[in-house]
Design an enzyme around this catalytic site. Structure first.
Site, PDB file in Angstrom:
ATOM      1  CB  CYS A   1       6.395  -3.655  -2.657  1.00  0.00           C
ATOM      2  SG  CYS A   1       7.388  -2.829  -1.753  1.00  0.00           S
TER       3      CYS A   1
ATOM      4  CG  ASN B   1      -1.572   2.385  -2.979  1.00  0.00           C
ATOM      5  OD1 ASN B   1      -2.328   2.445  -2.110  1.00  0.00           O
ATOM      6  ND2 ASN B   1      -1.783   2.399  -4.512  1.00  0.00           N
TER       7      ASN B   1
END
Lengths: 561, 656
Positions: free
Chosen positions: B337, B274
């Site tokens: 995502c 991330n």
């Protein structure tokens, strides 16, 4: 074929052999073992592939039985140029025979049995000159040397120094008797000799081996005189010792040592630790192993790359050479370089310093002359150092990739100064290959003496002369070359030094796109040349262009030869 | 902004050269509303630094010569100033701190940047790229895909563009229903249509599936996408997050698709970390690139510990996976995502670069960034800190995309029309806020702010300077250029991007440029060809000698010197490095004074050509007073003659 060779060949021909090369589909054909080559010919009507592999270039061989109850076998050949090929051979006996032939014939002990003594291409004649230049010629061409430097034949019988050429350049003020005495004070008799004269300020680079001061700080008046005579009384000089101070100190226990300030007043000694011998060889092995690691793991790759320390060695070589060059050019002082024997790291440093300083050594011919002077004639023991490369499981004896390190450092210079060298990476790759296994006699022995004793110059062809032939030369020149008189100071920051992918990843897909890029550069440069020429001449360039591309296409095969 | 300038001008400031031991330049420092400007006393070379590029300012401990100030920029330029007086240093520090922290969009440079173009031309410039034309080029609309008006006025998803492409078979209720089941309403929509196989890349955010939630419309939406590819009976759903992260999201009612609920999907995690992990990784990488004089071991270990190349590799691997699925298997892919604006954007655009040679051209890369990044709501202003915001929002997302493209360029040197400079230029402009393109976080925000009316577009400006950005090795008909790129993802293929991270450390780069040299050759060829044609026409039948004469004259023609053109002459930055490892033999004391001067001049020239703002011909007018330069020259260069004596035997041993 002489008896000795045929003894080693029990099976000369095997059919239905499958050859697996990197980046090529598997091929089926006939494998033939000759005294010096493996010959593979593909079974095909037209355009069949032929592989001619010099047996000397085999570094390691692995064999294993495959097929039903071991009815056939596989031989994996790892070459000194880092290529890996595989033969699948039907028939267990054939496989074992071929393997044992390769093992025996790739490691012939006697120099005169090696292929260069048999290589007789039609276009070359043994009567052609061997080598590019001699110390005499070098001396004769440098008029400004004549004042203070002379040519000495003290070593004419190789009796003063086994690993030096017959003639060397030394200060005028020192006679041959003094030289001989100084030589007895230096390891292997390698007394300080001139290797480079810097025209712009008259300073010189010299090289030698370590002085044999020993534990009780012996001195040698003649050696001191010799060094003193190399510089003016008022001046000072630098001694760049390629060992750490600690190593130099320890060397005294083994009879070696260093120039102590008390006896060499005008010389300042600096220590720059360069690895050599086994450490360097293991570094190469680790790097090649890392490059061949199929793992996709980034951490693993980076830590293996780091762990191999190869780039650190490149770094030390370039920065020590930079230091030498800086002493000469910026500081205006002469330099003596040595380590232990003066046959490895010493030569690495002196030749790189010359590349940095001397525009003449950056030309095609000049670079080959540099290698001839600083490596071949200066007695780098190629025979021992390049006996094996990175794959061999044989117990390491005196292998050491010092010459490979020089080529790598030269490549780094070429990356940083892409217009400054007249030769391209392709030449460096060719030299890397020939230093380990060659059709030519240039890298065969370890000294001029050995070359004379074995009559190498009379019975082999010279690689350097061959490379300078017009049609060969074209393959190796740098299309972007623009001569410059300036010194080329390399950056030695880690960010500026890179893995030499051309060598270490040569047989991967990665290298293929790089080759394509190189071709593209040629195309661009040729286009200009063609436009630049009046119409009438255009077709000659064109045909040269064509022949060049043809040559490029043949490169794959050629590199094996 | 003027009110934040406590001190518009400081004299006798020293600008240190961090990459070498070269003498510092002495000059005058000016602070303007948008720039910090340093003007050298001797040669009047100027260094311009945009405040918006400054990422932090630091006061270092006092030295005997003054008060040092360290300015770090987002483009990795580091500037070290030495200011004689403490008060001045403090004022500069406080002013810069404020000037580099923009609080409102309207304060950004792009709103004050007024080049000499009229309103119509400005509008035209904004129309330089046309996304509708781009979708047409790809092959949509067609009988299976069409444009939908569902997001006009941004009613369904305020971070998506107004114009979106969806399967014809997906009805309005299906789209709306699906959008309700997706984070931030970012429903699956077309990113790239691959004509050859009719497979597509679609993008979305994560589904709000939690542990068991389902949404019929979302399932229908995916089925519609799958069925709009007649060549395949299934589709991939690629979740670019590590599985663990995706699972953690389920606890908050988000998550990933359950294969059992959707017809014929193959679900795949890809494991790109991330934005927080990436931010920290890049920070470590910058520290490594910034080490004063690291050993090879330190550098490589630092590179390894940063994990940066590992992340780059994972992104490229994801792109490669998708490109393969679409081109080789002919299977459509839905990529998401969490929110679908960072990793999804990286991966979709990278796959497009691999698939479509158009995106490897100058115009193509601009269009791709405009489409996948700008229009699809990549949060530029948050990620690159355009205005003062939560620092946790910042992350090098587009940096990674550009770097992946660079890594590809290294692997395929003939496949890209643009060169490294183009990527770095885009990188700079993402941060510079000089043009309006990358301001705000979505199309809607830009519309509300009137970006089109109040600022200028970057793309035509880059296009105008394209001669600087062209890769001379590119050939449209080259085998590398055509078709789908199949990059290697072996670790050794990934390199540290010196050109970006050490862009301003001149000493680290090759001293001669292959690129410039080839460009010059190509240009010469072209000029010669032109001359040749003209003369063949004119002199038909006339003796050849005259033509030859002309060739000789034309040969030395000057090459265009764009803003990037750096002289290839090796004198530049070509000086001995620190080969001594601190154990100095002697400095360049024997250097002749003229030589020293030459070195300095050249380096200054280099600095201006590189670091100053390329567009400073159009500077804002409220400049400081340039006419009164101090003629002090009083600063004495630091002594470089510190000759240590390394010789005497015993101390030398201690060194070891």
């Amino acid at each position: 074929m002489t008896m000795e060779f045929s003894e080693h060949i029990k099976t000369a021909n095997v059919d239905d052999v499958v050859l697996k090369l990197p980046l090529r589909p598997a091929l089926k054909g006939t494998l033939c073992v000759t005294a010096h080559h493996l010959v593979f010919s593909e079974r095909k009507e037209e355009g069949s592939y032929q592989l001619l592999l010099l047996l000397r270039s085999v570094d390691a061989i692995e064999k294993r039985m495959t097929g039903l109850s071991g009815s056939s076998g596989t031989i994996v050949i790892k070459c000194k140029d880092l290529r890996i090929l595989q033969f699948d051979i039907p028939g267990m006996e054939e496989c074992l025979n071929v393997a044992s032939s390769i093992e025996a014939l790739s490691s012939l002990e006697s120099v005169t049995e090696l292929y260069p003594f048999f290589h007789r291409p039609r276009e070359l004649s043994l009567s052609e000159p061997w080598g590019l230049s001699s110390p005499q010629q070098q001396y004769a061409q440098t008029e400004r040397l004549w004042d203070r430097w002379r040519l000495s034949k003290v070593n004419r019988n190789f009796s003063v120094c086994m690993s030096y050429p017959r003639t060397v350049i030394v200060p005028c003020a020192i006679d041959d008797i003094t030289l001989a005495k100084a030589a007895s004070f230096r390891q292997g008799g390698r007394f300080p000799v001139l290797c480079y004269y810097h025209r712009s300020n008259g300073m010189v680079i010299m090289r030698s081996s370590q002085p044999m001061t020993g534990a009780n700080r012996k001195r040698c008046r003649e050696d001191e005189l010799l060094l003193q005579a190399a510089i003016d009384e008022s001046e000072m000089g630098y001694i760049i010792d390629t060992r750490s101070a600690q190593q130099a100190q320890q060397a005294r226990m083994a009879g070696g040592g260093f120039e102590s300030k008390a006896f060499y007043h005008h010389w300042r000694r600096l220590h720059r630790h360069l690895e050599r011998g086994k450490v360097l060889q293991e570094s190469l092995i680790k790097l090649v192993e890392a490059c061949g690691d199929p793992s996709q793991n980034m951490d693993r790759w980076l830590s293996k790359l780091e762990n191999s320390k190869w780039l650190s060695h490149v770094h030390s070589a370039l920065s020590t050479a930079g230091l030498v060059a800086e002493c000469v050019e910026r500081d205006g002082h002469s330099v003596l370089v040595h380590g232990f024997e003066g046959t490895d790291t010493t030569l690495l440093v002196t030749s790189l310093a010359q590349l940095i300083l001397d525009p003449a050594s950056r030309t095609f011919r000049g670079f080959l002359q540099l290698l001839e002077r600083e490596w071949v004639q200066a007695g780098h023991p190629f025979r021992q150092r390049c006996a094996h490369s990175a794959h061999s499981h044989a117990r390491l004896r005196q292998e050491c990739p010092a010459f490979l390190l020089l080529l790598d450092a030269t490549w780094q210079l070429g990356r940083q100064f892409p217009l400054a060298l007249e030769f391209s990476e392709v030449l460096l790759l060719r030299l890397a290959q020939d230093a380990y296994a060659s059709d030519y006699g240039t890298f065969l022995c370890s000294s001029e003496q050995e070359r004379c004793a074995l009559q190498v110059k009379e019975n082999t062809h010279c690689l350097f002369q061959f490379l300078l032939r017009r049609e060969e030369r074209e393959k190796y020149v740098n299309p972007l070359y623009e001569a410059t008189d300036l010194a080329i100071w390399p950056s030695v920051h880690p960010q500026s030094l890179q893995l030499w992918t051309g060598l270490f990843l040569r047989w991967t897909e990665y290298a293929q796109t790089m080759d394509e890029a190189r071709e593209e550069i040629w195309t661009i440069v040729k286009e200009r040349k063609e436009t630049d020429r009046p119409k009438g001449c255009a077709h000659t360039t064109l045909s040269r262009h064509d022949s060049f591309t043809n040559v490029e296409n043949l490169m794959d095969e050629l590199t094996v030869l | 902004m003027m009110e934040h300038i406590r001190l518009p001008k400081v004299e006798r400031v020293q600008l240190a050269d961090r990459s070498s031991s070269r003498r510092a330049q002495v000059g005058t420092l000016y602070l303007t509303a948008f720039h910090t400007i340093f003007v050298d006393n001797e040669v009047h070379n100027e260094l311009w630094v945009l405040h918006s590029l400054v990422c932090n300012v630091e006061k270092l401990s006092i030295t005997s010569c003054g008060y040092p100030l360290l300015i770090r920029c987002k483009n990795f330029q580091v500037i070290q100033l030495l200011i004689p007086k403490e008060n001045d240093c403090n004022d500069v520090f406080v002013s810069l701190l404020r000037l580099s922290r923009t609080e409102r969009y309207e304060e950004l440079y792009c709103f004050s940047f007024m080049p000499n173009v009229d309103k119509a031309a400005r509008g035209q410039a904004w129309d330089f790229l046309n996304l509708k034309a781009e979708y047409n080029r790809m092959g949509v609309s067609n009988k299976l895909w069409h444009t939908t008006s569902v997001n006009r006025e941004y009613r369904v998803c305020d971070t998506y563009p107004a114009d979106l492409y969806v399967p014809k078979s997906a009805s309005l209720p299906v789209i709306v229903g699906s959008s309700r089941f997706r984070s931030k309403g970012r429903f699956p929509t077309l990113s790239y249509y691959y004509r050859e196989t009719q497979a597509v890349i679609c993008r979305s955010s994560q589904p709000l599936s939690g542990f068991s939630a389902r949404c019929l419309e979302d399932e229908q939406m995916l089925e519609a996408i799958m069925k709009s590819n007649p060549g395949s009976r299934f589709m991939y759903v690629v979740d670019t997050r590590p599985k663990l992260n995706a699972m953690a999201n389920r606890a908050t009612g988000k998550g990933y698709e359950n294969e059992d609920n959707y017809t014929n999907i193959k679900f795949q995690f890809i494991g790109i970390e991330n934005i927080h992990v990436m931010r920290n990784s890049q920070q470590k990488l910058i520290e490594v690139s910034d080490l004063p004089s690291p050993s090879m071991g330190e550098f490589l270990l630092g590179l390894e510990t940063s994990d940066w190349l590992k992340h780059i590799k994972s992104i490229l691997a994801a792109g490669t996976f998708i490109a393969k699925a679409v081109a080789e298997e002919g299977v459509s892919v839905l990529v998401h995502c969490s929110d679908g604006w960072d990793r999804t954007t990286q991966v979709c655009s990278l796959a497009s670069v691999l698939l479509d040679p158009f995106y490897r051209t100058l115009k193509g890369l601009m269009v791709l960034i405009e489409k996948d990044w700008v229009s699809f709501g990549h949060k530029f202003s948050h990620r690159y800190g355009h205005v003062v915001e939560e620092p946790k929002e910042a992350s090098p997302v587009i940096d990674q995309f550009l770097e992946c493209v660079w890594q590809l360029m290294e692997q395929f040197p003939c496949a890209f029309e643009y060169n490294e400079r183009f990527l770095i230029s885009i990188y700079n402009h993402v941060h510079s806020c000089h043009y309006g393109n990358f301001i705000c976080n979505s199309e809607k925000e830009r519309k509300d702010l009137g970006i089109r009316e109040k600022t200028h577009s970057l793309w035509p400006h880059l296009w105008k300077n394209k001669v600087d950005f062209v890769n001379p090795l590119f050939r449209a008909d080259h085998s590398q250029t055509k078709g789908v790129l199949q990059p290697l993802t072996t670790p050794y293929c990934f390199k540290f991007w010196r050109g970006l991270y050490n862009h301003f450390d001149r000493g680290l780069h090759p001293r001669q440029s292959v690129l410039d040299s080839l460009m010059a050759i190509k240009e010469e060829t072209q000029q010669l060809e032109e001359v040749l044609t003209i003369y063949q026409q004119k002199l038909a039948g006339v003796g050849r000698e005259q033509a030859n004469d002309l060739f000789v004259k034309k040969h030395g023609m000057k090459n265009s010197q764009g803003l990037w053109a750096e002289p290839t002459h090796i004198r530049l930055a070509n000086s001995p490095q620190d080969y001594n490892g601190g154990n100095l033999v002697s400095g360049p004391k024997d250097l002749l004074p003229q030589q020293r001067k030459t070195n300095l001049d050249l380096s200054l020239f280099g600095d201006t050509s590189e670091s100053s703002d390329p567009d400073n011909s159009d500077q804002e007018s409220e400049g400081a007073d340039f006419s009164c330069h101090s003629c002090s020259g009083g600063a004495s260069p630091p002594s470089e003659d510190s000759v240590k004596d390394p010789d005497s035997d015993d101390p030398a041993f201690n060194n070891a």
